[in-house]
Design a protein around this motif. Structure first.
Motif, PDB file in Angstrom:
ATOM      1  N   GLN A 186       0.837  -1.198   0.000  1.00 33.33           N
ATOM      2  CA  GLN A 186       0.000   0.000   0.000  1.00 33.33           C
ATOM      3  C   GLN A 186       0.879   1.260   0.000  1.00 33.33           C
ATOM      4  N   MET A 187       1.991   1.180   0.732  1.00 34.18           N
ATOM      5  CA  MET A 187       2.920   2.305   0.783  1.00 34.18           C
ATOM      6  C   MET A 187       3.617   2.496  -0.565  1.00 34.18           C
ATOM      7  N   LEU A 188       3.897   1.376  -1.265  1.00 34.48           N
ATOM      8  CA  LEU A 188       4.573   1.452  -2.557  1.00 34.48           C
ATOM      9  C   LEU A 188       3.610   1.765  -3.690  1.00 34.48           C
ATOM     10  N   GLY A 189       2.316   1.520  -3.471  1.00 32.47           N
ATOM     11  CA  GLY A 189       1.305   1.864  -4.465  1.00 32.47           C
ATOM     12  C   GLY A 189       1.145   0.853  -5.581  1.00 32.47           C
ATOM     13  N   ASP A 190       1.619  -0.373  -5.410  1.00 32.76           N
ATOM     14  CA  ASP A 190       1.459  -1.410  -6.441  1.00 32.76           C
ATOM     15  C   ASP A 190       0.075  -2.035  -6.306  1.00 32.76           C
ATOM     16  N   GLN A 191      -0.877  -1.584  -7.133  1.00 34.26           N
ATOM     17  CA  GLN A 191      -2.266  -2.037  -7.014  1.00 34.26           C
ATOM     18  C   GLN A 191      -2.433  -3.510  -7.376  1.00 34.26           C
ATOM     19  N   ASP A 192      -1.710  -3.984  -8.397  1.00 31.73           N
ATOM     20  CA  ASP A 192      -1.830  -5.394  -8.788  1.00 31.73           C
ATOM     21  C   ASP A 192      -1.428  -6.322  -7.645  1.00 31.73           C
ATOM     22  N   THR A 193      -0.334  -5.980  -6.990  1.00 35.40           N
ATOM     23  CA  THR A 193       0.122  -6.806  -5.868  1.00 35.40           C
ATOM     24  C   THR A 193      -0.890  -6.779  -4.732  1.00 35.40           C
ATOM     25  N   GLN A 194      -1.493  -5.623  -4.498  1.00 25.83           N
ATOM     26  CA  GLN A 194      -2.507  -5.515  -3.443  1.00 25.83           C
ATOM     27  C   GLN A 194      -3.699  -6.425  -3.731  1.00 25.83           C
ATOM     28  N   ILE A 195      -4.101  -6.491  -5.013  1.00 24.18           N
ATOM     29  CA  ILE A 195      -5.212  -7.368  -5.403  1.00 24.18           C
ATOM     30  C   ILE A 195      -4.842  -8.820  -5.163  1.00 24.18           C
ATOM     31  N   PHE A 196      -3.617  -9.193  -5.556  1.00 26.06           N
ATOM     32  CA  PHE A 196      -3.167 -10.564  -5.337  1.00 26.06           C
ATOM     33  C   PHE A 196      -3.167 -10.908  -3.846  1.00 26.06           C
ATOM     34  N   MET A 197      -2.731  -9.956  -3.043  1.00 27.78           N
ATOM     35  CA  MET A 197      -2.669 -10.183  -1.605  1.00 27.78           C
ATOM     36  C   MET A 197      -4.062 -10.389  -1.011  1.00 27.78           C
ATOM     37  N   ARG A 198      -5.032  -9.634  -1.522  1.00 28.51           N
ATOM     38  CA  ARG A 198      -6.393  -9.794  -1.018  1.00 28.51           C
ATOM     39  C   ARG A 198      -6.938 -11.190  -1.346  1.00 28.51           C
ATOM     40  N   PHE A 199      -6.633 -11.685  -2.543  1.00 24.47           N
ATOM     41  CA  PHE A 199      -7.066 -13.034  -2.915  1.00 24.47           C
ATOM     42  C   PHE A 199      -6.408 -14.091  -2.026  1.00 24.47           C
ATOM     43  N   ILE A 200      -5.123 -13.921  -1.786  1.00 21.62           N
ATOM     44  CA  ILE A 200      -4.396 -14.874  -0.934  1.00 21.62           C
ATOM     45  C   ILE A 200      -4.959 -14.847   0.485  1.00 21.62           C
ATOM     46  N   ASN A 201      -5.217 -13.629   0.971  1.00 26.01           N
ATOM     47  CA  ASN A 201      -5.754 -13.492   2.328  1.00 26.01           C
ATOM     48  C   ASN A 201      -7.138 -14.123   2.440  1.00 26.01           C
ATOM     49  N   LEU A 202      -7.978 -13.920   1.407  1.00 24.06           N
ATOM     50  CA  LEU A 202      -9.317 -14.503   1.406  1.00 24.06           C
ATOM     51  C   LEU A 202      -9.242 -16.030   1.383  1.00 24.06           C
ATOM     52  N   ALA A 203      -8.324 -16.591   0.590  1.00 22.09           N
ATOM     53  CA  ALA A 203      -8.168 -18.044   0.520  1.00 22.09           C
ATOM     54  C   ALA A 203      -7.723 -18.609   1.865  1.00 22.09           C
ATOM     55  N   ALA A 204      -6.813 -17.897   2.531  1.00 18.34           N
ATOM     56  CA  ALA A 204      -6.339 -18.348   3.839  1.00 18.34           C
ATOM     57  C   ALA A 204      -7.477 -18.320   4.870  1.00 18.34           C
ATOM     58  N   LYS A 205      -8.315 -17.276   4.806  1.00 11.93           N
ATOM     59  CA  LYS A 205      -9.449 -17.178   5.734  1.00 11.93           C
ATOM     60  C   LYS A 205     -10.457 -18.304   5.481  1.00 11.93           C
ATOM     61  N   ASN A 206     -10.721 -18.600   4.198  1.00 19.98           N
ATOM     62  CA  ASN A 206     -11.647 -19.687   3.867  1.00 19.98           C
ATOM     63  C   ASN A 206     -11.126 -21.029   4.346  1.00 19.98           C
TER      64      ASN A 206
END
Length: 384
Positions: free
Chosen positions: A192-212
């Motif tokens: 978020q600090m670096l502003g890489d939006q694609d990486t942020q999207i990937f991270m959200r998917f990974i986080n959602l998979a881990a929560k599931n």
């Protein structure tokens, strides 16, 4: 029970009647609901009492008084042992008792377990048997109780094995899942600090998979704990419904749903598990409600001599008839997680809970019009 003999005749088979003394004995046995039979061996005719025939769903005139009548309906796997016991009884001149437990087919196709006991009471001058009498007692309920007891022991063993497996999952797998989620959070903050939006999207998917995955692990652990403490008590199902209503208050208020129930019975069972059973079914009814109408969930009951039967009816989206058998499979989902969140294990919980209560669960549904989930639990629940 009587056997077929070679070179025998079935002449006057339907006219064979027992002697006067046998008639008296017959009346006594009829009053005890035990079936009585009297075999004339030389003529191969066999009187079978009305109670004997009724035990298998037949009227007196529907079964001829010949051994072939019962041989047609006995379970084929049990017939050889009947012959064997009969031969031993004859060879020992009655010293070895003729008694056995065998299966018969009822007229409606069900299995009837019978305890059969007989005795040769007349022999000719050459030592051949000429007359044999005996009784049949229906022991089906006793056998079913034995089977239920054995089934429960096997189920308990499987549950223990699954619980051990789930323990490994919950402790050995949950910890790295938590670690993954923690590092994902740190990486997400950095990106978020670096502003890489694609990486942020990937991270959200990974986080959602881990929560599931974490939810599935927790749900599996909860599944294995069902019935762990088999404390049987009197349970007021009205109070259970009130507790469920309070627990689901947010969902009910959000959809303006109505939960209808009145004068439900006090049953014998495991209080926590029965609460979970009603909770999952009512929660599902609210979750899968239709956007076209206000949700109404109605809980009713009926009873038989041995069981309580509950019905949870809703006016929701319904279930396709091709999926009615699939919905009780663990982690089986019919809808996407985005529209209908959850682990997909709630109905598996319900199936396990009804099984523990010596019952079962089923559903009738019409797509687009709603569903009726029904379950049966025993009135005579008991664990040793």
């Amino acid at each position: 029970m009587a056997m077929n003999t070679q070179n025998s005749t079935t002449t006057n088979a339907n006219r064979y009647e027992p002697t006067d003394k046998a008639l008296i004995f017959d009346q006594i046995l009829e009053s005890t609901l035990a079936g009585y039979w009297d075999w004339n061996i030389p003529e191969n005719t066999e009187y079978m009492s009305p109670t004997f025939k009724a035990m298998f769903g037949y009227l007196p005139e529907e079964m001829e008084n010949v051994p072939e009548s019962w041989q047609k309906i006995i379970h084929p796997d049990d017939l050889p042992s009947v012959y064997e016991i009969f031969e031993k009884h004859i060879e020992s001149k009655g010293k070895i008792p003729y008694d056995n437990e065998v299966r018969y087919f009822h007229k409606n196709g069900s299995i009837v377990w019978v305890y059969c006991r007989g005795q040769v009471i007349e022999w000719d001058e050459e030592g051949n048997p000429t007359r044999m009498i005996g009784t049949h007692v229906d022991i089906t309920k006793h056998k079913e109780a034995e089977n239920v007891k054995q089934h429960n022991k096997e189920l308990e063993l499987k549950n223990r094995e699954l619980e051990q497996f789930a323990y490994v999952i919950s402790h050995d797998l949950q910890e790295p899942l938590n670690t993954i989620q923690s590092y994902i959070g740190l990486l997400n903050t950095k990106e978020q600090m670096l502003g890489d939006q694609d990486t942020q999207i990937f991270m959200r998917f990974i986080n959602l998979a881990a929560k599931n995955m974490s939810l599935m692990v927790k749900s599996l652990l909860d599944y294995t704990r069902i019935g762990k403490n088999q404390n049987i008590e009197q349970v007021d199902t009205n109070q259970i419904l009130l507790n469920c209503k309070a627990q689901l208050n947010a969902e009910i208020s959000k959809s303006n749903a109505e939960l209808v129930f009145k004068d439900l019975p006090i049953v014998k069972g495991m209080k926590f598990e029965l609460h979970q059973l009603f909770y999952h079914l009512i929660s599902n009814a609210l979750k899968f409600s239709s956007s076209e109408r206000t949700p109404v969930v109605t809980v009713t009951y009926s009873e038989t001599e041995f069981d309580w039967i509950f019905n949870i009816k809703d006016n929701g989206i319904g279930i396709d008839k091709n999926n009615l058998r699939k919905i009780f499979v663990i982690f089986k989902r019919l809808h996407n997680k985005k529209d209908y969140p959850g682990a997909g294990i709630g109905l598996s919980h319900c199936l396990k809970i009804t099984t523990l209560h010596h019952g079962d669960i089923w559903v009738n549904s019409e797509l687009g019009k709603g569903s009726i989930f029904s379950f049966r639990i025993s009135k005579n629940l008991n664990y040793e």
